[in-house]
Design an enzyme around this catalytic site. Structure first.
Site, PDB file in Angstrom:
ATOM      1  N   HIS B 186       0.823  -1.201   0.000  1.00 56.04           N
ATOM      2  CA  HIS B 186       0.000   0.000   0.000  1.00 56.04           C
ATOM      3  C   HIS B 186       0.865   1.264   0.000  1.00 56.04           C
ATOM      4  O   HIS B 186       0.604   2.216  -0.717  1.00 56.04           O
ATOM      5  CB  HIS B 186      -0.895  -0.043   1.232  1.00 56.04           C
ATOM      6  CG  HIS B 186      -1.820   1.108   1.290  1.00 56.04           C
ATOM      7  ND1 HIS B 186      -2.946   1.173   0.500  1.00 56.04           N
ATOM      8  CD2 HIS B 186      -1.772   2.257   1.969  1.00 56.04           C
ATOM      9  CE1 HIS B 186      -3.539   2.313   0.726  1.00 56.04           C
ATOM     10  NE2 HIS B 186      -2.866   2.984   1.612  1.00 56.04           N
ATOM     11  N   ARG B 288     -10.586   1.121 -13.386  1.00 57.13           N
ATOM     12  CA  ARG B 288     -11.194   0.216 -12.408  1.00 57.13           C
ATOM     13  C   ARG B 288     -12.633   0.671 -12.216  1.00 57.13           C
ATOM     14  O   ARG B 288     -12.870   1.862 -12.024  1.00 57.13           O
ATOM     15  CB  ARG B 288     -10.443   0.279 -11.085  1.00 57.13           C
ATOM     16  CG  ARG B 288      -8.969  -0.055 -11.203  1.00 57.13           C
ATOM     17  CD  ARG B 288      -8.306  -0.046  -9.818  1.00 57.13           C
ATOM     18  NE  ARG B 288      -6.899  -0.332  -9.912  1.00 57.13           N
ATOM     19  CZ  ARG B 288      -5.948   0.594 -10.009  1.00 57.13           C
ATOM     20  NH1 ARG B 288      -6.275   1.876  -9.993  1.00 57.13           N
ATOM     21  NH2 ARG B 288      -4.686   0.254 -10.116  1.00 57.13           N
ATOM     22  N   GLU B 443      -3.475 -12.307 -15.345  1.00 60.17           N
ATOM     23  CA  GLU B 443      -3.171 -12.169 -13.914  1.00 60.17           C
ATOM     24  C   GLU B 443      -2.947 -13.531 -13.290  1.00 60.17           C
ATOM     25  O   GLU B 443      -2.238 -13.678 -12.307  1.00 60.17           O
ATOM     26  CB  GLU B 443      -4.342 -11.497 -13.191  1.00 60.17           C
ATOM     27  CG  GLU B 443      -4.689 -10.142 -13.710  1.00 60.17           C
ATOM     28  CD  GLU B 443      -6.073  -9.720 -13.257  1.00 60.17           C
ATOM     29  OE1 GLU B 443      -6.158  -8.854 -12.397  1.00 60.17           O
ATOM     30  OE2 GLU B 443      -7.058 -10.283 -13.770  1.00 60.17           O
ATOM     31  N   ASN B 466       0.494  -6.889 -10.685  1.00 57.18           N
ATOM     32  CA  ASN B 466       0.346  -7.034  -9.230  1.00 57.18           C
ATOM     33  C   ASN B 466      -0.218  -8.400  -8.875  1.00 57.18           C
ATOM     34  O   ASN B 466       0.346  -9.133  -8.049  1.00 57.18           O
ATOM     35  CB  ASN B 466      -0.597  -5.966  -8.664  1.00 57.18           C
ATOM     36  CG  ASN B 466      -0.082  -4.557  -8.884  1.00 57.18           C
ATOM     37  OD1 ASN B 466       0.986  -4.379  -9.452  1.00 57.18           O
ATOM     38  ND2 ASN B 466      -0.827  -3.585  -8.448  1.00 57.18           N
ATOM     39  N   ASP B 467      -1.343  -8.751  -9.498  1.00 61.35           N
ATOM     40  CA  ASP B 467      -1.943 -10.046  -9.206  1.00 61.35           C
ATOM     41  C   ASP B 467      -1.099 -11.185  -9.776  1.00 61.35           C
ATOM     42  O   ASP B 467      -0.951 -12.223  -9.142  1.00 61.35           O
ATOM     43  CB  ASP B 467      -3.374 -10.122  -9.753  1.00 61.35           C
ATOM     44  CG  ASP B 467      -4.388  -9.612  -8.733  1.00 61.35           C
ATOM     45  OD1 ASP B 467      -4.119  -9.766  -7.521  1.00 61.35           O
ATOM     46  OD2 ASP B 467      -5.418  -9.065  -9.124  1.00 61.35           O
ATOM     47  N   CYS B 514      -0.446  -3.300 -17.258  1.00 62.28           N
ATOM     48  CA  CYS B 514      -1.165  -2.271 -16.505  1.00 62.28           C
ATOM     49  C   CYS B 514      -0.981  -2.416 -15.002  1.00 62.28           C
ATOM     50  O   CYS B 514      -1.767  -1.922 -14.236  1.00 62.28           O
ATOM     51  CB  CYS B 514      -2.650  -2.281 -16.847  1.00 62.28           C
ATOM     52  SG  CYS B 514      -3.505  -3.764 -16.315  1.00 62.28           S
TER      53      CYS B 514
END
Lengths: 85, 589
Positions: B186, B288, B443, B466-467, B514
Site C-alpha cells: 500500500h 477500475r 493475472e 500485481n496479481d 497495466c
C-alpha cells in the site's frame, strides 16, 4: 407496540453496509426504535455499536419495535433494509 | 549514524525531520476521577468524541471509496448514542472523561471479540476511534499523521494503513520510509500516486529518533540519518536534474529509435482524470470500475454507468480507454451479487468467474459501455496522422498512437481470465452487447502459460503484474513479510510476462502491461524489451517512464530484458538490466 419480525437475507448479515444503512435510517427518526435478535434483549437501533454487537448473520431473525408518530412507516423501511439480499 | 538500506519504490530525493507514526495511546490510569462537576466532565467527553467523528468524516470525504467507507463507519461509532449513554453513566460514577471513554469502548470491544468473524475484525476500527478520543482527552499527540507541518517531514512507520495515508500530501510529507512492505505494498502504491519519494523494507528505520534530519533516496533505497550538508546538496542537485529532465519529457511515449509505446494511466474513477491529463496520459489503460458498485444495495443502472464512462471517454479524444469489468470478490462483498464466506478470497469467486453462471450484472455493465461508446464525442473514421511513429513488430493495431481528431476508442477487458474458454465467453458477451474490442487480463499464471489460446479468442491482452506476481509466488500482497516475493523484478515474473507478450505477438495481438511494475522507469524499459506494446500506470509515474523510454532504443530494452531474465534474483535482475540502460543517470535512477 408496533413491531416487525424479519429474516436477515444479506449474505453479510446485519453487518457492514446493511448495518450502517439500518442504523442511519433509524437515527433519522425522532421516536425510539429497538432491535433484538430472536427473543434476545432489545438494543437501541440507532446505535451502530449495539447493532454490530448483536452479530446478526444471514438467515437469522430480528424483531424491530417502535412506538409513536410514523412508527409503522419507519418499521417498514427498516424491515425492507434488513430483508434486502 | 550509519546509513540504512531498503527498497526504493518511488524515485526522488526527500529531506526533512523524522516524524514517527505514533503506535499506541496509553490506557488512562484506573483511578482517574473528574473534579466533581459531572455535567462538565460529560460535556468534555462528548465534545471529544464529536471532534473525532468530525475529523474522521472529513478525512473520509477526501479519500477513495474503500477508505471512505471505513472512515465513515468509524465516525458513526464515535457518534454512537449508546456509547454516549455508557460514558455518561461512568462519569456519573466519578470517572474522569478519558477513563470513562476508554471503559465504554471496552464493553463493546469485549462483545465484538466474543462474536468472532466480521464483527471481531471491527475491533481494529473501534480501537482507532477510542485511541483518538482518549489522546484528545489526555492532551497527547493524536495517533496518525499530522496534516500540517512547518517544514515537510519524513514519515517513518513500521507500515502504513489506508486510514493513515488517506490525507497525506506532497506539501507536508517529504518522503515515506517503512520497515515492512514491498514494491506492491500500500505504501509503495500510495507514494507513487502522490509523487513522494519512498523506501520500504528498511530495517532500523523506526529506531531513528523523532526529529532527526533524514535524507531519503527513493531510487537507490538509501536512507541517511543526519547527513552532511554536502550529502544533502549532492542529493538535491541530482533531484533537480531529474525534475528538469522530467519537465522536458512531453508527448506520446516513444523509444529513442522511434517505436511508439503508448503511455496510459490507471484510474479509479472520473476523479483521477485531471491528474492523468496533466501528466500527459495518452488514454486510460486501466479504468477500475468497482467505484460504481461499492457501498450500494442495488447494482447501478445502465444509464447511470454510461454517463460515467462517457465522461472518461470525453477526456481522451483520439486516445483509448480500456475498461476493466467489475472485479468483485469475497473480500469486498456486494449486496446484489452472490457471495459466500471464503477462506481465500483472492483464490475464490472474483473477476469474471463470478459471472460465468449468471452474467446479469456484467451484461448490464457491457450494455452501459456500449451505450457510452455509441455516444462518444467524435467519429472513428478520422484519418491517421502521416507522421505517426513506427510500430513495434507486433501488429499493434490497437496500440496505434493517439489521434486528437478522432474520438476515444473504448476497449473492455475481463479480470481473472484463466483459460481460452473464459476469453471466448467474454468476447461473445461483448459482441452481443455491440462492443468490438474485447481483451483478457493476464493475472492468473495459467493465463500467461496458455496466453496463445487466450490471445486467439480476444483482441488484446493486458498483463496485471500485481496479481500475476502474487499468484505466481503464492504470496499475498497484504503480507509485508513476503515483500521479497512480491517484487516484479523477480526473474520468474519476467518470464511469465515474456511468455504472454510472445504469445500475443504470435497471434497478432497487442499486449499491454497495466500493473505497478510499469510505474518503475527501469522496469518499464525491460517490459518493452519483453514485448509489452503499451504501458499503463498511476499518472504521476508517466513523465519518468516517458523520459526513460525516450533515452533508449528497443534493442537496448531487449538486451536489458534478456540480462534481467538471466539473473537469479530480483536485485540481480535490476542491476543487470540497469547496465544495459546507460542513460538513466540524469533521471536520478
Amino acid at each position: 407496540m408496533p413491531e416487525r419480525k424479519v429474516i436477515v437475507e444479506s449474505e453479510v448479515g446485519l453487518h457492514a453496509r446493511p448495518a450502517a444503512l439500518f442504523v442511519q435510517t433509524a437515527a433519522k427518526a425522532f421516536i425510539e426504535v429497538t432491535v433484538a435478535k430472536g427473543a434476545g434483549e432489545p438494543v437501541n437501533a440507532k446505535s451502530i455499536l449495539s447493532v454490530l454487537a448483536l452479530d446478526v448473520r444471514q438467515g437469522e431473525a430480528i424483531v424491530i419495535r417502535a412506538e409513536g408518530e410514523g412508527a409503522d412507516a419507519l418499521l417498514d423501511e427498516l424491515a425492507a433494509i434488513a430483508a434486502a439480499s | 549514524m550509519e546509513a540504512l538500506a531498503g527498497a526504493g519504490v518511488s524515485p526522488g530525493v526527500g529531506f526533512g525531520p523524522v516524524h514517527r507514526l505514533v503506535g499506541g495511546v496509553p490506557t488512562p490510569p484506573a483511578d482517574a476521577r473528574h473534579d466533581g462537576d459531572a455535567a462538565a466532565a460529560r460535556r468534555t467527553a462528548l465534545a471529544a468524541l464529536e471532534r473525532v467523528a468530525a475529523e474522521l468524516a472529513s478525512r473520509g470525504s477526501s479519500a477513495g471509496d474503500e477508505v471512505r467507507a471505513v472512515l465513515d463507519a468509524e465516525a458513526m461509532m464515535a457518534r454512537d448514542p449508546s456509547l454516549a449513554d455508557r460514558v455518561t453513566r461512568l462519569i456519573g460514577e466519578g470517572m474522569a472523561p478519558a477513563l470513562a471513554v476508554h471503559r465504554a469502548f471496552g464493553a463493546y470491544r469485549e462483545m465484538f471479540s466474543a462474536a468472532g468473524g466480521y464483527v471481531a475484525e471491527r475491533v481494529v476500527d473501534l480501537d482507532d476511534v477510542r485511541d483518538r478520543a482518549v489522546a484528545l482527552l489526555m492532551g497527547l499527540p493524536m495517533p496518525g499523521v499530522p496534516l500540517v507541518a512547518e517544514e515537510p517531514y519524513v514519515l517513518v512507520a513500521r507500515d502504513l494503513a489506508p486510514a493513515d495515508t488517506a490525507v497525506l500530501s506532497k506539501h507536508v510529507v517529504a518522503a515515506l520510509v517503512t520497515e515492512e512492505g514491498g514494491p506492491t505494498s500500500h505504501t509503495a502504491i500510495l507514494a507513487r500516486a502522490l509523487g513522494v519519494p519512498a523506501v520500504v523494507a528498511c530495517p532500523g528505520a523506526t529506531a531513528v529518533p523523532e526529529g532527526t534530519p533524514l535524507l531519503v533516496d527513493g531510487a537507490s533505497g538509501v536512507v541517511r540519518p543526519a547527513p552532511t550538508a554536502e550529502e544533502v546538496d549532492d542529493a538535491r542537485r541530482r533531484a533537480a536534474a531529474r525534475e528538469a529532465a522530467l519537465a522536458r519529457s512531453r508527448g506520446p511515449g516513444v523509444t529513442k529509435d522511434g517505436t511508439a509505446v503508448p503511455l496510459l494511466a490507471n484510474i479509479g474513477g472520473p476523479g483521477d482524470i485531471a491528474a492523468a491529463v496533466a501528466h500527459g496520459a495518452e488514454g486510460v489503460g486501466l479504468l477500475r470500475t468497482e467505484f460504481l458498485y461499492l457501498g450500494r444495495r442495488d447494482a447501478p443502472g445502465v444509464r447511470e454507468q454510461a454517463e460515467v464512462y462517457r465522461e472518461v471517454l470525453a477526456a481522451f479524444p483520439g486516445g483509448r480507454v480500456v475498461v476493466r469489468t467489475l472485479d468483485a470478490g469475497a473480500d469486498k462483498p456486494l449486496g446484489f451479487l452472490p457471495s459466500a464466506e471464503e477462506a481465500n478470497p483472492a483464490l475464490g469467486m472474483r473477476g469474471i468467474r463470478m459471472f460465468r453462471h449468471d452474467p446479469g450484472v456484467l451484461a448490464d455493465q457491457l450494455a452501459a459501455l456500449a451505450l457510452a461508446a455509441r455516444n462518444a464525442p467524435a467519429r472513428l473514421d478520422a484519418p491517421a496522422r502521416l507522421d505517426a511513429p513506427a510500430r513495434l513488430d507486433a501488429p499493434a493495431r490497437l496500440d496505434a498512437p493517439a489521434r486528437p481528431d478522432a474520438p476515444a476508442r473504448l476497449e473492455v477487458m475481463a479480470p481473472m481470465v484463466s483459460s481460452g474458454a473464459d476469453a471466448a465467453w467474454f468476447k461473445a458477451l461483448c459482441a452481443e452487447a455491440g462492443l468490438g474490442e474485447a481483451g483478457a487480463m493476464v493475472e492468473v499464471p495459467a493465463a500467461a502459460v496458455r496466453a496463445r489460446e487466450i490471445a486467439e479468442e480476444v483482441d488484446f491482452l493486458s498483463i496485471g503484474t500485481n496479481d500475476l506476481t502474487q499468484y505466481a509466488f503464492a504470496a499475498d500482497r497484504q503480507v509485508g513479510a513476503l515483500a521479497g516475493l512480491q517484487d516484479p523484478w523477480q526473474p520468474a515474473l519476467l518470464d511469465l510476462v515474456a511468455m504472454a507478450a510472445d504469445a500475443a505477438a504470435g497471434a497478432g495481438r497487442p499486449c499491454g502491461v497495466c500493473g505497478e511494475a510499469a510505474a518503475d522507469p527501469v522496469l518499464a524499459c525491460v517490459l518493452v524489451g519483453l514485448g509489452a506494446t503499451s504501458l499503463s500506470m498511476g499518472a504521476p509515474a508517466l513523465p519518468a517512464v516517458r523520459a526513460a523510454l525516450a533515452r533508449h532504443t528497443v534493442e537496448q530494452c531487449r538486451a536489458a530484458a534478456a540480462a534481467a531474465r538471466r539473473a537469479r534474483s530480483a536485485g540481480e535482475a535490476r542491476m543487470a538490466a540497469r547496465r544495459h540502460l546507460p542513460d538513466l543517470d540524469d533521471l536520478g535512477l
